[in-house]
Each structure stands twice: as C-alpha cells, then as structure tokens.
Enzyme design. Structure first.
Site, short mmCIF file in Angstrom:
data_model
loop_
_atom_site.label_atom_id
_atom_site.label_comp_id
_atom_site.label_asym_id
_atom_site.label_seq_id
_atom_site.Cartn_x
_atom_site.Cartn_y
_atom_site.Cartn_z
N ASP A 104 -2.37 -6.42 3.49
CA ASP A 104 -2.38 -5.60 2.28
C ASP A 104 -2.27 -4.12 2.63
OD1 ASP A 104 -2.37 -5.20 -0.44
OD2 ASP A 104 -4.55 -5.18 -0.63
N ALA A 108 -2.61 3.04 -1.01
CA ALA A 108 -3.97 3.10 -1.54
C ALA A 108 -5.00 2.61 -0.54
CB ALA A 108 -4.06 2.29 -2.83
#
Length: 231
Positions: A104, A108
């Site tokens: 992931d 962010a």
C-alpha cells in the site's frame, strides 16, 4: 504512560472486530513490530482496551505526508524527490529482506518530519496490508479481497494487484514507489480518470506515460529512465 512520551493510537473498534479483521489487525502489528529501520514507523505496544477494542501504540509524528505536500506546494524538485524516495527504498529494503511486502505504498503513507535537526526525514506508514512474500496457510482469499478493498484508490497499485492480488510480490512495492516518484515530480498520478473503473482500465491497458514529457524542465532523462524501468 510510564515513558511519558506522545504516541499515536490505532484502534479496531468492537463493532468492526469480526474474526477476519482481527486476524489482519493482529498480523499487522506483529509484522510491523519486526521492522526496526529508522525510516519505518515504530510500534511501541499493542493489546486490548478494557472495552475489548484491539489497539496498538506507535510513535507520534509531526509534519505532513506526500499527498498533502504536493496538494499544498505542487510538484517537487528532482533532488528532493530523490532524497525522499531513497529513504523509502531503505525502509522497504529491510521489509523485503525479512520476506515482507507493504502492498500500500502511496503518497498518503509516506510522511515527512524533522528528526535530530534533519528536515525531510521520511517515515513509511501503515503497514496494514503487509504480508509475507510466501503466503501462509492461514491467509485466505477472503482476507486478500478485504485487503484489496482497504487499499482504495488503484492509482499506485501495480496492474497485477488488480487482476490477481495474491500474485503481488516485492516488485509491486517497487512499482508503487515509482508511481509516487512520478506524482512528486509531475504533480499528477500516472493514470487519472473520472471513475475508479476508468483508472483501473488504463492501468491494465495503457502504457505508462513519461514524466519527462509531462515536466521536461524538471525531470532529467536518467530519472525518467529509472521511473520507467521501475514501472
């Protein structure tokens, strides 16, 4: 509490604590605890709160993530991008050497802070989708599907993650990090679209664009070749 230092707490509420989610959450903290690199978020403790909620405590960071950085200040210089990406590489190298992949990596989840007077000190966050490169018998298709849904936007996912999440290995992290570098240098994602499905279609069918074509004045030929190779 005894150390009197600020911490960030991640909590899995009781109403979301189905057996699959609990297994993923416990696996996340157990695996993240094994990672000791300075550029990886450090976990201090984990357990159950009095109400039964599962939690873990990690170091508290002050700064901003790369998504906020680009949204606030625009595309970044090549030198700053190299400085940031090389630190993420160091963080991922330790994980990959231990047989773990992140799955992931996105703007962010890469955080900039100051440490010991050093600016732009990187912390790689949210190893919530981390998994062994060689899956164990405990990992089910249900967990993989759930993990994929947690990822959300496909803009930084390697194409194979869209077609067969179980096939993703450490090369997927390399792709995702190159996609982050592309974003830092150009101020835009590799593939953009009006819907998630449109972005997914482009991921699977279109060649990756050149960062140098989009930003010829700020992206060198050698950097563009590095990104293209990683993508």
């Amino acid at each position: 509490a005894l150390l009197r230092r600020e911490t960030a707490i991640k909590i899995l509420p009781i109403d979301k604590a189905d057996p699959t989610m609990i297994r993923m959450f416990e696996r996340e903290v157990q695996m993240t605890c094994r990672l000791q690199h300075a550029n990886t978020i450090q976990v201090y403790d984990y357990g159950r709160a009095p109400d039964g909620s599962f939690y873990y405590a990690m170091e508290y960071l002050e700064g901003l993530n790369l998504k906020d950085l680009v949204e606030k200040y625009g595309a970044q210089s090549e030198s700053r991008t190299i400085q940031i990406m090389s630190q993420v590489c160091d963080s991922l190298k330790e994980a990959h050497q231990m047989g773990l992949i992140h799955r992931d990596i996105k703007p962010a989840n890469i955080f900039l802070c100051s440490r010991g007077g050093l600016a732009d000190f990187v912390k790689t966050l949210d190893f919530g989708l981390v998994k062994p490169i060689t899956p164990t018998n405990e990992e089910s298709l249900k967990e993989e599907t759930l993990a994929l849904s947690i990822t959300g936007t496909p803009m930084y996912m390697p194409p194979e993650a869209l077609e067969n999440p179980q096939s993703v290995d450490e090369r997927g992290d390399i792709y995702s990090l190159a996609a982050v570098g592309f974003y830092l240098l150009t101020g835009r994602s590799i593939f953009e679209g009006g819907t998630v499905m449109e972005v997914c279609r482009k991921q699977l069918t279109e060649p990756v664009p050149s960062a140098r074509v989009l930003s010829p004045d700020s992206v060198s030929e050698s950097m563009d070749l590095i990104l293209q190779g990683a993508l």
